[in-house]
Design a protein around this motif. Structure first.
Motif, PDB file in Angstrom:
ATOM      1  N   THR A 267       3.108 -12.791   0.065  1.00 41.71           N
ATOM      2  CA  THR A 267       2.768 -11.650  -0.792  1.00 41.71           C
ATOM      3  C   THR A 267       3.067 -11.916  -2.259  1.00 41.71           C
ATOM      4  N   LEU A 268       4.157 -12.628  -2.543  1.00 39.34           N
ATOM      5  CA  LEU A 268       4.544 -12.875  -3.933  1.00 39.34           C
ATOM      6  C   LEU A 268       3.454 -13.636  -4.684  1.00 39.34           C
ATOM      7  N   GLY A 269       3.042 -14.785  -4.135  1.00 35.52           N
ATOM      8  CA  GLY A 269       2.032 -15.593  -4.819  1.00 35.52           C
ATOM      9  C   GLY A 269       0.692 -14.887  -4.905  1.00 35.52           C
ATOM     10  N   THR A 270       0.302 -14.183  -3.845  1.00 38.01           N
ATOM     11  CA  THR A 270      -0.972 -13.476  -3.846  1.00 38.01           C
ATOM     12  C   THR A 270      -0.960 -12.354  -4.877  1.00 38.01           C
ATOM     13  N   SER A 271       0.195 -11.713  -5.038  1.00 40.47           N
ATOM     14  CA  SER A 271       0.330 -10.662  -6.042  1.00 40.47           C
ATOM     15  C   SER A 271       0.151 -11.217  -7.457  1.00 40.47           C
ATOM     16  N   ILE A 272       0.636 -12.429  -7.685  1.00 36.07           N
ATOM     17  CA  ILE A 272       0.460 -13.065  -8.996  1.00 36.07           C
ATOM     18  C   ILE A 272      -1.023 -13.236  -9.311  1.00 36.07           C
ATOM     19  N   VAL A 273      -1.784 -13.656  -8.308  1.00 35.94           N
ATOM     20  CA  VAL A 273      -3.231 -13.828  -8.494  1.00 35.94           C
ATOM     21  C   VAL A 273      -3.893 -12.480  -8.754  1.00 35.94           C
ATOM     22  N   ALA A 274      -3.516 -11.467  -7.975  1.00 29.93           N
ATOM     23  CA  ALA A 274      -4.122 -10.140  -8.107  1.00 29.93           C
ATOM     24  C   ALA A 274      -3.919  -9.550  -9.501  1.00 29.93           C
ATOM     25  N   LYS A 275      -2.802  -9.900 -10.141  1.00 34.10           N
ATOM     26  CA  LYS A 275      -2.467  -9.325 -11.444  1.00 34.10           C
ATOM     27  C   LYS A 275      -2.872 -10.228 -12.614  1.00 34.10           C
ATOM     28  N   ALA A 276      -3.458 -11.380 -12.313  1.00 31.26           N
ATOM     29  CA  ALA A 276      -3.850 -12.314 -13.380  1.00 31.26           C
ATOM     30  C   ALA A 276      -5.126 -11.841 -14.078  1.00 31.26           C
ATOM     31  N   ALA A 277      -5.394 -12.422 -15.234  1.00 26.68           N
ATOM     32  CA  ALA A 277      -6.624 -12.093 -15.963  1.00 26.68           C
ATOM     33  C   ALA A 277      -7.832 -12.492 -15.126  1.00 26.68           C
ATOM     34  N   PRO A 278      -8.844 -11.626 -15.031  1.00 25.78           N
ATOM     35  CA  PRO A 278     -10.023 -11.920 -14.205  1.00 25.78           C
ATOM     36  C   PRO A 278     -11.029 -12.808 -14.922  1.00 25.78           C
TER      37      PRO A 278
ATOM     38  N   PHE B 151      -3.782 -13.655   5.200  1.00 22.48           N
ATOM     39  CA  PHE B 151      -4.067 -12.685   4.137  1.00 22.48           C
ATOM     40  C   PHE B 151      -4.557 -11.366   4.743  1.00 22.48           C
ATOM     41  N   VAL B 152      -5.437 -11.445   5.745  1.00 26.84           N
ATOM     42  CA  VAL B 152      -5.964 -10.211   6.338  1.00 26.84           C
ATOM     43  C   VAL B 152      -5.017  -9.632   7.382  1.00 26.84           C
ATOM     44  N   THR B 153      -4.312 -10.496   8.132  1.00 30.13           N
ATOM     45  CA  THR B 153      -3.365  -9.952   9.103  1.00 30.13           C
ATOM     46  C   THR B 153      -2.166  -9.310   8.398  1.00 30.13           C
ATOM     47  N   ASN B 154      -1.726  -9.891   7.281  1.00 28.93           N
ATOM     48  CA  ASN B 154      -0.667  -9.254   6.491  1.00 28.93           C
ATOM     49  C   ASN B 154      -1.112  -7.887   5.994  1.00 28.93           C
ATOM     50  N   ALA B 155      -2.345  -7.823   5.509  1.00 32.74           N
ATOM     51  CA  ALA B 155      -2.876  -6.548   5.009  1.00 32.74           C
ATOM     52  C   ALA B 155      -2.941  -5.509   6.120  1.00 32.74           C
ATOM     53  N   ALA B 156      -3.134  -5.983   7.361  1.00 34.75           N
ATOM     54  CA  ALA B 156      -3.244  -5.070   8.492  1.00 34.75           C
ATOM     55  C   ALA B 156      -1.910  -4.443   8.882  1.00 34.75           C
TER      56      ALA B 156
END
Length: 327
Positions: A79-90, A102-107
């Motif tokens: 979650t930590l690394g994925t959150s960094i990507v989600a908050k980065a400049a698009p 990624f999808v099982t965690n979201a579930a």
């Protein structure tokens, strides 16, 4: 009406400026990338996400003419690394290398610090492969039918290992229980290494995991592979029958792919998607993926996004019915 020379020059300059402004976004997209790209791997070095990201990153750098930097940001189950990507400049300069977790965690994690669909954009799938069904060496089963028959004869006495609550291993095995109508006892571990060690020691009976992670146990002779989790035999695990032979409809595959921050321009996404699709279809990369128990995947960005969108509610249903919860 005649315009003076200076007036004509002003008009021409204004027209030129307007044309340049209109073309600006297109020109910016055409010049992408103009600086290094970072691929964030939300796990420690050495795992499949890291290995695949480095292989793709090297070739993506060659294809796009810019350095591609791998940045490992492990923590919180990815979650930590994925959150960094989600908050980065698009802008296409920060990507994330993720897998099916990624999808099982979201579930199973309703309070993620990002929206998995709104804050992230699926870019390209790199590879896909089945899990392998492995049992301890002295368990009296050799085929999918043997395993199902023994589990039905001794409900709850066969236990299975996973790398942790809410892991892809648990999801795969709980789905098998559902499709085969059998009862197995779950023993969660903190990571794949201790789970594999206890499979070899005979402490646990069953472990469903990726081929590479099971290789030490299989090579030792202290565990045996009896099936794959794909609907049909897989070239990624030759010689193994599908578990679906004894559990109709059972299928579980793991994929690896690249995500970008939500709102990344479509032209950038499409350029990256086309480059990754070309890379994974080369004979060199196909051989590389097969060694890692996977096959190259080739999906358009829209198709990848649609698969992710379908997967989250599907695994939410499985989690609810099986009582799967994250730590």
């Amino acid at each position: 009406m005649h315009l003076s020379l200076s007036r004509r020059r002003l008009v021409a300059a204004a027209v030129g400026a307007a044309a340049f402004a209109a073309a600006g976004p297109a020109l910016a997209q055409e010049s992408y990338p103009s600086r290094p790209i970072t691929i964030v791997v939300p796990y420690p070095p050495g795992g499949s996400n890291d290995v695949f990201a480095r292989a793709i990153g090297k070739r993506l750098s060659e294809a796009l003419g810019q350095p591609v930097v791998i940045d490992n940001k492990p923590g919180a189950g990815g979650t930590l690394g994925t959150s960094i990507v989600a908050k980065a400049a698009p802008d296409g300069y920060t990507l994330g290398a993720v897998s099916s977790s990624f999808v099982t965690n979201a579930a199973v994690q309703p309070r993620l610090p990002f929206d998995p669909m709104k804050n992230l954009t699926p870019v390209a799938m790199m590879a896909r492969g089945p899990f392998v069904v492995a049992v301890r060496a002295d368990l009296p089963v050799n085929t999918p039918a043997d395993l199902v028959a023994l589990a039905r004869k001794q409900p709850g006495k066969i236990n299975y290992a996973s790398s942790g609550p809410g892991s892809t291993n648990q999801f795969a095995t709980e789905l098998l229980k559902n499709k085969a109508q059998i009862f197995l006892t779950h023993i969660p571990y903190r990571g794949m290494a201790p789970a594999t060690t206890d499979l070899m020691a005979g402490t646990v009976d069953l472990l469903i995991a990726s081929g590479p992670s099971l290789q030490p146990a299989l090579r030792s002779g202290k565990a045996r592979a009896i099936a794959v989790t794909s609907l049909k035999p897989s070239v990624a695990a030759p010689g193994l029958p599908p578990m679906a032979d004894a559990a109709p409809g059972f299928e579980f595959s793991i994929w690896w792919g690249l995500l970008a921050p939500g709102g990344t321009p479509d032209a950038v996404v499409q350029k990256l998607n086309a480059a990754v699709n070309r890379i994974v279809q080369t004979p060199e990369m196909r051989e590389f993926f097969l060694r890692e128990g996977a096959e190259p995947a080739q999906l358009g960005a829209a198709d990848f996004a649609a698969e992710v969108r379908r997967a989250i509610p599907y695994w939410q249903d499985i989690a609810r019915s099986a009582g799967i919860q994250a730590e």
